[in-house]
Design an enzyme around this catalytic site. Structure first.
Site, PDB file in Angstrom:
ATOM      1  N   SER A 144       0.862  -1.197   0.000  1.00 48.54           N
ATOM      2  CA  SER A 144       0.000   0.000   0.000  1.00 48.54           C
ATOM      3  C   SER A 144       0.892   1.240   0.000  1.00 48.54           C
ATOM      4  O   SER A 144       2.077   1.156   0.363  1.00 48.54           O
ATOM      5  CB  SER A 144      -0.844  -0.015   1.281  1.00 48.54           C
ATOM      6  OG  SER A 144      -1.557   1.189   1.440  1.00 48.54           O
ATOM      7  N   TYR A 157      -2.328  -0.412  10.577  1.00 51.44           N
ATOM      8  CA  TYR A 157      -2.360  -0.806   9.156  1.00 51.44           C
ATOM      9  C   TYR A 157      -1.023  -0.453   8.493  1.00 51.44           C
ATOM     10  O   TYR A 157      -0.458  -1.266   7.752  1.00 51.44           O
ATOM     11  CB  TYR A 157      -3.523  -0.098   8.461  1.00 51.44           C
ATOM     12  CG  TYR A 157      -3.695  -0.467   7.006  1.00 51.44           C
ATOM     13  CD1 TYR A 157      -4.238  -1.700   6.633  1.00 51.44           C
ATOM     14  CD2 TYR A 157      -3.334   0.417   5.985  1.00 51.44           C
ATOM     15  CE1 TYR A 157      -4.415  -2.033   5.291  1.00 51.44           C
ATOM     16  CE2 TYR A 157      -3.514   0.097   4.651  1.00 51.44           C
ATOM     17  CZ  TYR A 157      -4.051  -1.129   4.303  1.00 51.44           C
ATOM     18  OH  TYR A 157      -4.220  -1.461   2.969  1.00 51.44           O
TER      19      TYR A 157
HETATM   20  P1  NAD Z   1     -11.235  -6.213  -0.806  1.00 46.78           P
HETATM   21  O1  NAD Z   1     -11.824  -6.100   0.537  1.00 46.78           O
HETATM   22  O2  NAD Z   1     -12.138  -6.260  -1.982  1.00 46.78           O
HETATM   23  O3  NAD Z   1     -10.252  -7.468  -0.904  1.00 46.78           O
HETATM   24  C1  NAD Z   1      -9.596  -8.028   0.200  1.00 46.78           C
HETATM   25  C2  NAD Z   1      -9.937  -9.494   0.214  1.00 46.78           C
HETATM   26  O4  NAD Z   1      -9.192 -10.146   1.226  1.00 46.78           O
HETATM   27  C3  NAD Z   1     -11.427  -9.746   0.510  1.00 46.78           C
HETATM   28  O5  NAD Z   1     -11.966 -10.599  -0.483  1.00 46.78           O
HETATM   29  C4  NAD Z   1     -11.393 -10.425   1.871  1.00 46.78           C
HETATM   30  O6  NAD Z   1     -12.462 -11.341   2.055  1.00 46.78           O
HETATM   31  C5  NAD Z   1     -10.028 -11.127   1.803  1.00 46.78           C
HETATM   32  N1  NAD Z   1      -9.569 -11.535   3.119  1.00 46.78           N
HETATM   33  C6  NAD Z   1      -9.539 -10.800   4.255  1.00 46.78           C
HETATM   34  N2  NAD Z   1      -9.119 -11.548   5.277  1.00 46.78           N
HETATM   35  C7  NAD Z   1      -8.878 -12.780   4.779  1.00 46.78           C
HETATM   36  C8  NAD Z   1      -8.436 -14.007   5.351  1.00 46.78           C
HETATM   37  N3  NAD Z   1      -8.180 -14.114   6.663  1.00 46.78           N
HETATM   38  N4  NAD Z   1      -8.292 -15.088   4.542  1.00 46.78           N
HETATM   39  C9  NAD Z   1      -8.578 -15.004   3.221  1.00 46.78           C
HETATM   40  N5  NAD Z   1      -9.010 -13.867   2.626  1.00 46.78           N
HETATM   41  C10 NAD Z   1      -9.158 -12.782   3.404  1.00 46.78           C
HETATM   42  O7  NAD Z   1     -10.254  -4.965  -0.934  1.00 46.78           O
HETATM   43  P2  NAD Z   1      -9.076  -4.648  -1.969  1.00 46.78           P
HETATM   44  O8  NAD Z   1      -9.015  -3.200  -2.029  1.00 46.78           O
HETATM   45  O9  NAD Z   1      -9.173  -5.443  -3.206  1.00 46.78           O
HETATM   46  O10 NAD Z   1      -7.810  -5.155  -1.124  1.00 46.78           O
HETATM   47  C11 NAD Z   1      -6.815  -5.985  -1.682  1.00 46.78           C
HETATM   48  C12 NAD Z   1      -5.470  -5.621  -1.076  1.00 46.78           C
HETATM   49  O11 NAD Z   1      -5.139  -4.303  -1.483  1.00 46.78           O
HETATM   50  C13 NAD Z   1      -5.465  -5.615   0.456  1.00 46.78           C
HETATM   51  O12 NAD Z   1      -4.267  -6.232   0.904  1.00 46.78           O
HETATM   52  C14 NAD Z   1      -5.460  -4.131   0.789  1.00 46.78           C
HETATM   53  O13 NAD Z   1      -4.859  -3.877   2.028  1.00 46.78           O
HETATM   54  C15 NAD Z   1      -4.671  -3.583  -0.376  1.00 46.78           C
HETATM   55  N6  NAD Z   1      -4.868  -2.152  -0.640  1.00 46.78           N
HETATM   56  C16 NAD Z   1      -6.100  -1.687  -0.966  1.00 46.78           C
HETATM   57  C17 NAD Z   1      -6.249  -0.340  -1.212  1.00 46.78           C
HETATM   58  C18 NAD Z   1      -7.578   0.261  -1.580  1.00 46.78           C
HETATM   59  O14 NAD Z   1      -7.706   1.472  -1.567  1.00 46.78           O
HETATM   60  N7  NAD Z   1      -8.579  -0.536  -1.918  1.00 46.78           N
HETATM   61  C19 NAD Z   1      -5.151   0.523  -1.138  1.00 46.78           C
HETATM   62  C20 NAD Z   1      -3.914   0.006  -0.813  1.00 46.78           C
HETATM   63  C21 NAD Z   1      -3.781  -1.346  -0.564  1.00 46.78           C
END
Ligand code: NAD
Length: 255
Positions: A144, A157
């Site tokens: 991130s 985080y």
């Molecule tokens: P999202 O919530 O759609 O995807 C995250 C997924 O991780 C979900 O499907 C959730 O069910 C799964 N998950 C959570 N805990 C879990 C576990 N214990 N076992 C298996 N699966 C699990 O959100 P996203 O934005 O697609 O996030 C994906 C990655 O991107 C994450 O690591 C997040 O921290 C990172 N990220 C997101 C953003 C943003 O703005 N969306 C920014 C920077 C980083």
């Protein structure tokens, strides 16, 4: 990369699902890992689009796994091997977001965030590594912008994502002699269910979205497809001399 096998944690939504769609469109097969059977089924149907005369569904498999549990990670790797026979690329996208003043953080908060964001990556990597070494494959972790610098009310985080960034770099050095590359992407705000739940919690979703977008030099937040495109690039042979990189996908936020 045709016919390569991609294992994606958190592959049933957001960035992970967009990456799955992109890999599939390039002829690869994907194992999508998540904790909810219903979400897994929905993800597989969302991928059920015709492409180049083939149904995506036949090339995508949902595997239920909680990556916060090392035994869940081990079983996920075993199930992927049982279904596809190899692993060429591991995308660690599973993650949870959390904001809380530092004084109010509890041990439960720590465990919940660290167990998914860091421990999950470490143990999924551990169990996938023998197969990645065999395939001379590669890993793309989803860190991130919060893994590169501090964000307000976001110490836990940020600590978890900062750890992901340095875990990536350290592992890249360790695995280079084995021909395994390791990189991470560092997205800024990306419109996914994770961000949507933050926006929905605001009094006005539209005003919150505008405020979020206003801090970006490109004056908008990103899409899951834009993050997925960089993941797919890093996973591809086009990035064959890239390892240990923390690649920003943030509209200039950390420039
Ligand atoms: P999202 O919530 O759609 O995807 C995250 C997924 O991780 C979900 O499907 C959730 O069910 C799964 N998950 C959570 N805990 C879990 C576990 N214990 N076992 C298996 N699966 C699990 O959100 P996203 O934005 O697609 O996030 C994906 C990655 O991107 C994450 O690591 C997040 O921290 C990172 N990220 C997101 C953003 C943003 O703005 N969306 C920014 C920077 C980083």
């Amino acid at each position: 990369m045709k016919d390569r096998i991609i294992l994606i944690s958190g592959g049933t939504s957001g960035i992970g699902l967009a990456a799955a769609r992109l890999f599939l469109s390039r002829g690869m097969k994907v194992a999508l890992a998540g904790r909810s059977e219903a979400k897994g089924r929905a993800a597989i149907s969302a991928l059920d689009t015709r492409h180049a005369g083939e149904m995506f569904r036949e090339k995508a498999k949902y595997i239920m796994a909680d990556v916060s549990q090392p035994e869940g990670c081990e079983r996920l790797v075993k199930d992927t091997i049982a279904r596809f026979g190899r692993i060429d690329v591991l995308v660690n996208s599973a993650g949870v977001y959390f904001e809380q003043p530092a004084e109010d953080l509890t041990e439960e908060d720590y465990t919940r965030v660290m167990d998914v964001n860091l421990k999950g990556i470490m143990f999924l990597t551990k169990y996938a590594l023998p197969y990645l070494k065999e395939a001379k494959g590669n890993i793309v972790n989803v860190s991130s912008d919060a893994g590169l610098r501090g964000n307000y009310l976001c110490s836990l985080y940020c600590a978890s994502k900062g750890a992901v960034t340095l875990y990536t770099k350290s592992l890249a050095i360790e695995l280079a002699p084995h021909g395994v590359r390791v990189n991470c992407v560092c997205p800024g705000d990306i419109l996914t269910p994770m961000t949507e739940s933050q926006l929905q919690a605001a009094i006005s979703r539209e005003e919150a979205l505008q405020a979020m977008a206003s801090v970006y030099p490109l004056q908008r937040i990103g899409t899951a497809e834009e993050a997925a495109a960089v993941i797919a690039f890093l996973a591809s042979s086009a990035a064959s001399f890239v390892t240990g990189a923390a690649w920003s996908v943030d509209g200039g936020l950390t420039a």
